[in-house]
Design a protein around this motif. Structure first.
Motif, mmCIF file in Angstrom:
data_model
loop_
_atom_site.group_PDB
_atom_site.id
_atom_site.type_symbol
_atom_site.label_atom_id
_atom_site.label_comp_id
_atom_site.label_asym_id
_atom_site.label_seq_id
_atom_site.Cartn_x
_atom_site.Cartn_y
_atom_site.Cartn_z
ATOM 1 N N ILE A 127 0.969 -0.843 0.090
ATOM 2 C CA ILE A 127 0.024 -0.097 -0.238
ATOM 3 C C ILE A 127 0.827 1.365 0.168
ATOM 4 O O ILE A 127 2.107 1.270 0.650
ATOM 5 N N ARG A 128 0.561 2.189 -0.832
ATOM 6 C CA ARG A 128 1.239 3.467 -0.976
ATOM 7 C C ARG A 128 0.650 4.705 -0.945
ATOM 8 O O ARG A 128 -0.598 4.774 -1.516
ATOM 9 N N ASP A 129 1.107 5.426 -0.389
ATOM 10 C CA ASP A 129 0.096 6.906 -0.408
ATOM 11 C C ASP A 129 1.081 7.971 -0.934
ATOM 12 O O ASP A 129 2.549 7.851 -1.115
ATOM 13 N N ASN A 130 0.553 9.472 -1.092
ATOM 14 C CA ASN A 130 1.478 10.256 -1.702
ATOM 15 C C ASN A 130 1.383 11.475 -0.578
ATOM 16 O O ASN A 130 1.747 12.603 -1.105
ATOM 17 N N GLY A 131 1.650 11.213 0.381
ATOM 18 C CA GLY A 131 1.581 12.156 1.631
ATOM 19 C C GLY A 131 3.180 12.674 1.551
ATOM 20 O O GLY A 131 3.850 12.543 0.927
ATOM 21 N N ASN A 132 3.381 13.526 2.586
ATOM 22 C CA ASN A 132 4.753 14.024 3.002
ATOM 23 C C ASN A 132 5.990 12.835 3.463
ATOM 24 O O ASN A 132 7.211 13.437 3.523
ATOM 25 N N GLY A 133 5.625 11.732 3.465
ATOM 26 C CA GLY A 133 6.589 10.586 3.851
ATOM 27 C C GLY A 133 6.878 10.563 5.579
ATOM 28 O O GLY A 133 5.934 11.599 6.400
ATOM 29 N N LEU A 134 7.463 9.716 6.098
ATOM 30 C CA LEU A 134 7.849 9.694 7.604
ATOM 31 C C LEU A 134 9.039 10.325 7.796
ATOM 32 O O LEU A 134 10.090 10.460 7.163
ATOM 33 N N PRO A 135 9.132 10.570 9.209
ATOM 34 C CA PRO A 135 10.449 11.185 9.677
ATOM 35 C C PRO A 135 11.804 10.337 9.292
ATOM 36 O O PRO A 135 11.646 8.758 9.303
ATOM 37 N N LYS A 136 12.988 10.746 8.982
ATOM 38 C CA LYS A 136 14.043 9.807 8.815
ATOM 39 C C LYS A 136 14.556 8.942 9.871
ATOM 40 O O LYS A 136 14.925 7.743 9.577
ATOM 41 N N ASN A 137 14.202 9.084 11.137
ATOM 42 C CA ASN A 137 14.599 8.330 12.225
ATOM 43 C C ASN A 137 13.177 7.264 12.590
ATOM 44 O O ASN A 137 13.295 6.815 13.493
#
Length: 71
Positions: free
Chosen positions: A18-28
């Motif tokens: 499953i994929r979304d087009n949001g801002n992504g997750l924090p690097k850590n």
């Protein structure tokens, strides 16, 4: 919001993504340390199947992949 949901068989393994087009997750970001109910459910599901999951995240969204053996 989910942008794409797909599945694919690779030999005797099933992959659900499953994929979304949001801002992504924090690097850590560590899903094992998250308080998210959804991620807790994914973790429990991978233990029950058994299987495993991984994720990729960037500025154009996040994708979670669940991989488990097909009987």
């Amino acid at each position: 919001m989910a942008e794409n949901v797909y599945e694919r068989e690779i030999f005797d393994l099933e992959r659900k993504s499953i994929r979304d087009n949001g801002n992504g997750l924090p690097k850590n970001f560590n899903p094992k340390e998250s308080d998210s109910l959804g991620l807790k459910l994914v973790d429990m599901l991978t233990e029950q199947l058994p299987g495993n999951y991984d994720f990729n995240s960037g500025e154009y969204g996040t994708e979670f992949n669940l991989l488990f053996k097909v009987d």
